[in-house]
Design a protein around this motif. Sequence first.
Motif, short mmCIF file in Angstrom:
data_model
loop_
_atom_site.label_atom_id
_atom_site.label_comp_id
_atom_site.label_asym_id
_atom_site.label_seq_id
_atom_site.Cartn_x
_atom_site.Cartn_y
_atom_site.Cartn_z
N GLU A 3 0.85 -1.20 0.00
CA GLU A 3 0.00 0.00 0.00
C GLU A 3 0.88 1.24 0.00
OE1 GLU A 3 -3.35 0.18 2.73
OE2 GLU A 3 -3.09 -1.95 3.16
N ARG A 4 0.37 2.29 -0.63
CA ARG A 4 1.01 3.61 -0.59
C ARG A 4 -0.11 4.62 -0.47
NH1 ARG A 4 4.89 5.42 -5.34
NH2 ARG A 4 5.94 3.53 -4.67
N GLY A 5 -0.32 5.13 0.74
CA GLY A 5 -1.45 6.03 0.97
C GLY A 5 -2.75 5.31 0.64
N PRO A 6 -3.61 5.92 -0.18
CA PRO A 6 -4.88 5.28 -0.53
C PRO A 6 -4.77 4.28 -1.69
CG PRO A 6 -4.80 7.45 -1.51
CD PRO A 6 -3.52 7.29 -0.68
N TRP A 7 -3.55 3.98 -2.12
CA TRP A 7 -3.33 3.10 -3.27
C TRP A 7 -2.90 1.71 -2.85
CZ3 TRP A 7 -4.38 4.62 -8.21
CH2 TRP A 7 -4.64 5.99 -8.41
N LEU A 8 -3.35 0.70 -3.62
CA LEU A 8 -2.98 -0.69 -3.39
C LEU A 8 -2.16 -1.19 -4.57
CD1 LEU A 8 -6.48 -2.00 -2.27
CD2 LEU A 8 -4.57 -1.37 -0.79
N LYS A 9 -1.01 -1.81 -4.30
CA LYS A 9 -0.17 -2.39 -5.36
C LYS A 9 -0.64 -3.82 -5.60
CE LYS A 9 4.52 -3.13 -6.95
NZ LYS A 9 4.07 -2.96 -8.32
N LEU A 10 -0.95 -4.12 -6.84
CA LEU A 10 -1.44 -5.45 -7.17
C LEU A 10 -0.31 -6.47 -7.10
CD1 LEU A 10 -3.87 -4.64 -10.10
CD2 LEU A 10 -4.33 -4.76 -7.64
N ALA A 11 -0.61 -7.66 -6.61
CA ALA A 11 0.40 -8.69 -6.41
C ALA A 11 0.57 -9.61 -7.61
CB ALA A 11 0.05 -9.53 -5.18
N LEU A 12 -0.49 -9.90 -8.34
CA LEU A 12 -0.45 -10.90 -9.40
C LEU A 12 -0.37 -10.31 -10.80
CD1 LEU A 12 -3.07 -13.38 -7.91
CD2 LEU A 12 -0.58 -13.36 -7.61
N GLU A 13 -0.31 -9.00 -10.88
CA GLU A 13 -0.20 -8.30 -12.15
C GLU A 13 0.39 -6.92 -11.90
OE1 GLU A 13 -4.26 -6.85 -13.59
OE2 GLU A 13 -4.78 -8.33 -12.08
N GLU A 14 0.79 -6.25 -12.95
CA GLU A 14 1.32 -4.90 -12.83
C GLU A 14 0.19 -3.94 -12.50
OE1 GLU A 14 4.55 -3.79 -13.14
OE2 GLU A 14 5.01 -5.92 -13.14
N GLY A 15 0.49 -2.93 -11.70
CA GLY A 15 -0.46 -1.85 -11.50
C GLY A 15 -0.84 -1.57 -10.07
N TRP A 16 -1.58 -0.48 -9.95
CA TRP A 16 -2.06 0.05 -8.68
C TRP A 16 -3.55 0.35 -8.81
CZ3 TRP A 16 1.23 1.23 -4.47
CH2 TRP A 16 2.59 1.10 -4.73
N MET A 17 -4.27 0.22 -7.69
CA MET A 17 -5.69 0.59 -7.66
C MET A 17 -5.95 1.49 -6.47
SD MET A 17 -7.53 -2.98 -8.72
CE MET A 17 -9.14 -2.22 -9.02
N LEU A 18 -6.74 2.52 -6.69
CA LEU A 18 -7.13 3.43 -5.63
C LEU A 18 -8.21 2.76 -4.79
CD1 LEU A 18 -6.78 6.34 -4.54
CD2 LEU A 18 -8.66 7.00 -6.08
N ARG A 19 -7.97 2.61 -3.48
CA ARG A 19 -8.95 1.93 -2.63
C ARG A 19 -9.97 2.90 -2.03
NH1 ARG A 19 -7.58 3.22 2.45
NH2 ARG A 19 -5.39 3.44 2.93
N ASP A 20 -9.58 4.16 -1.90
CA ASP A 20 -10.47 5.16 -1.30
C ASP A 20 -10.50 6.40 -2.18
OD1 ASP A 20 -11.89 6.97 0.20
OD2 ASP A 20 -10.66 6.76 2.00
#
Length: 95
Positions: A37-54
């Motif tokens: 995690e980085r702030g409100p962002w989640l780093k995906l484990a099984l693929e490239e990329g980040w998703m905003l959780r909040d």
Amino acid sequence: EWVVVHSPLVFVREEPEDESRKLGYKWRGERVAVSGERGPWLKLALEEGWMLRDGSALGLGCLLEPAARASKALPAPGGEAGGAAGGQGGGVTVG
């Protein structure tokens, strides 16, 4: 594990930034494995990329929740139509 709770989808981004290039998206109800995690962002484990959780700062509210919590909040499969895909600038879905 986290679950997308925002409808209809949340974007997967190249970097943990709102304006970062979109790599794809996950539909409401999809589960994602997270490696960090980085702030409100989640780093995906099984693929490239980040998703905003909040997305509260963008007026969207919660976008992803931990799977254990989200399973109580989401309707059963088939309980809601997928809807049209939105996007930043043309709609309200970001991530």
